[in-house]
Write a protein that holds these residues in place. Sequence first.
Motif, PDB file in Angstrom:
ATOM      1  N   SER A 263     -11.654  23.215  22.973  1.00 45.05           N
ATOM      2  CA  SER A 263     -12.864  23.903  22.558  1.00 45.05           C
ATOM      3  C   SER A 263     -14.074  22.990  22.703  1.00 45.05           C
ATOM      4  N   GLU A 265     -16.845  23.518  21.013  1.00 37.17           N
ATOM      5  CA  GLU A 265     -17.286  23.401  19.622  1.00 37.17           C
ATOM      6  C   GLU A 265     -16.491  22.351  18.869  1.00 37.17           C
ATOM      7  N   PRO A 269     -18.453  18.600  21.161  1.00 31.16           N
ATOM      8  CA  PRO A 269     -19.579  19.318  20.542  1.00 31.16           C
ATOM      9  C   PRO A 269     -20.953  18.922  21.040  1.00 31.16           C
ATOM     10  N   LEU A 272     -22.626  21.446  23.292  1.00 29.76           N
ATOM     11  CA  LEU A 272     -23.300  22.571  22.650  1.00 29.76           C
ATOM     12  C   LEU A 272     -24.612  22.139  22.016  1.00 29.76           C
ATOM     13  N   LEU A 300     -15.992  31.169  18.779  1.00 26.71           N
ATOM     14  CA  LEU A 300     -17.430  31.099  19.035  1.00 26.71           C
ATOM     15  C   LEU A 300     -17.738  31.683  20.410  1.00 26.71           C
ATOM     16  N   ASP A 303     -18.665  29.292  23.259  1.00 27.89           N
ATOM     17  CA  ASP A 303     -17.765  28.150  23.482  1.00 27.89           C
ATOM     18  C   ASP A 303     -17.397  28.092  24.969  1.00 27.89           C
TER      19      ASP A 303
END
Length: 369
Positions: A263, A265, A269, A272, A300, A303
């Motif tokens: 992921s 997220e 991160p 993002l 999300l 994502d």
Amino acid sequence: MKIATPYYLIDEKKLLRNLQIIQQVRQLAGAKSVLALKCFSTWCVFDLMRKYMDGTTSSSLFEARLGFEKFGKETHAYCVGYSREDILAVAEFADKIIFNSVSQLDRYYDIAKAAKVGLRVNPGISYSHFDLADPARKYSRLGVTDKEVLAKQIPRLSGLMFHYNCENDDFETFVRQLDTIGGCYGDMLKQVQWVSLGGGLYFTKEGYPLEKFSKKLADFAGEFNVEIYLEPGESAITGCAELVTSVVDLVHNEMDIAIVDASVEGHMPDLLIYRLPAKIEASGRGDHNHKYMVAGRSCLAGDVFGTFHFKDKLEIGSEIRFADAAGYTMVKKNWFNGLQMPAVAVRRLDGTIEVRRKFSYADFMNNLS
């Protein structure tokens, strides 16, 4: 060696390339380099890194303690806002304690003074592509801005820290910045023992003028009779790690979408936060005619790692490797959605791969309460 995905893979040979450049600057300029743990704290490769670096710098008590216990050498403790408990703890082991404000210096000086005490300065100049990461942004709380107030603190200080860059790979900009700092703070620099120029200087980038960079550092150190510290984070570990994933599903919604077992997220991160696409090695145009959006498996909607072109069609189980997965990634990974945390593996200098850590449901449960 087959490792179950997802996992982070650190390559020591790629890491060594950066470390050798850091060592070269140390030899040419006489400048010391301390690893910025806020960027990279994966201590299973500290045995290699400590051979080429002078210690660590931190942004919290826990980082400072990790640097002291796992890296050794010099331990610099900095924090935007210490508590009394923090200062009492770091005073037990830190070589340098750097305060962010005069109010914190006043409050805790008597506790910290057994170490070499420093103060962060905000010179009002910076280099950053992102306002979010700009240390000199409007209303910045990072460092002392008033020169008159700063000058009164010099008798209590052994050094000053200027951290004003984020991914600055422009040598000419660096020169102008350093000249500005010398011109504005030269009288104070001559009264201290050391100065930290912080991190965010991308001097390990391919083609960076290392000899000119080193000479500029050496000239600055000589002019003001100070010892220079650099705080490389990204420059120390850029290009040395990847996040290895597998495709778990393929769907179509106006375009082909590959869903992987990791992921953005949870596991990268920063992509993002700064709205950046991931990097994939061996993805391009030419005969890479198969286009996919590659997305994470969290709930999300945004994502998404990015859209890439692949040489072959992807299938369930196809492996996708995301590059540059060390800096500000492994330190920020989280348990969002309770997704499987990537394992941590290292390809050592001799080519052997060592799985250093696997994470289980117990880790997820114990992260909560």
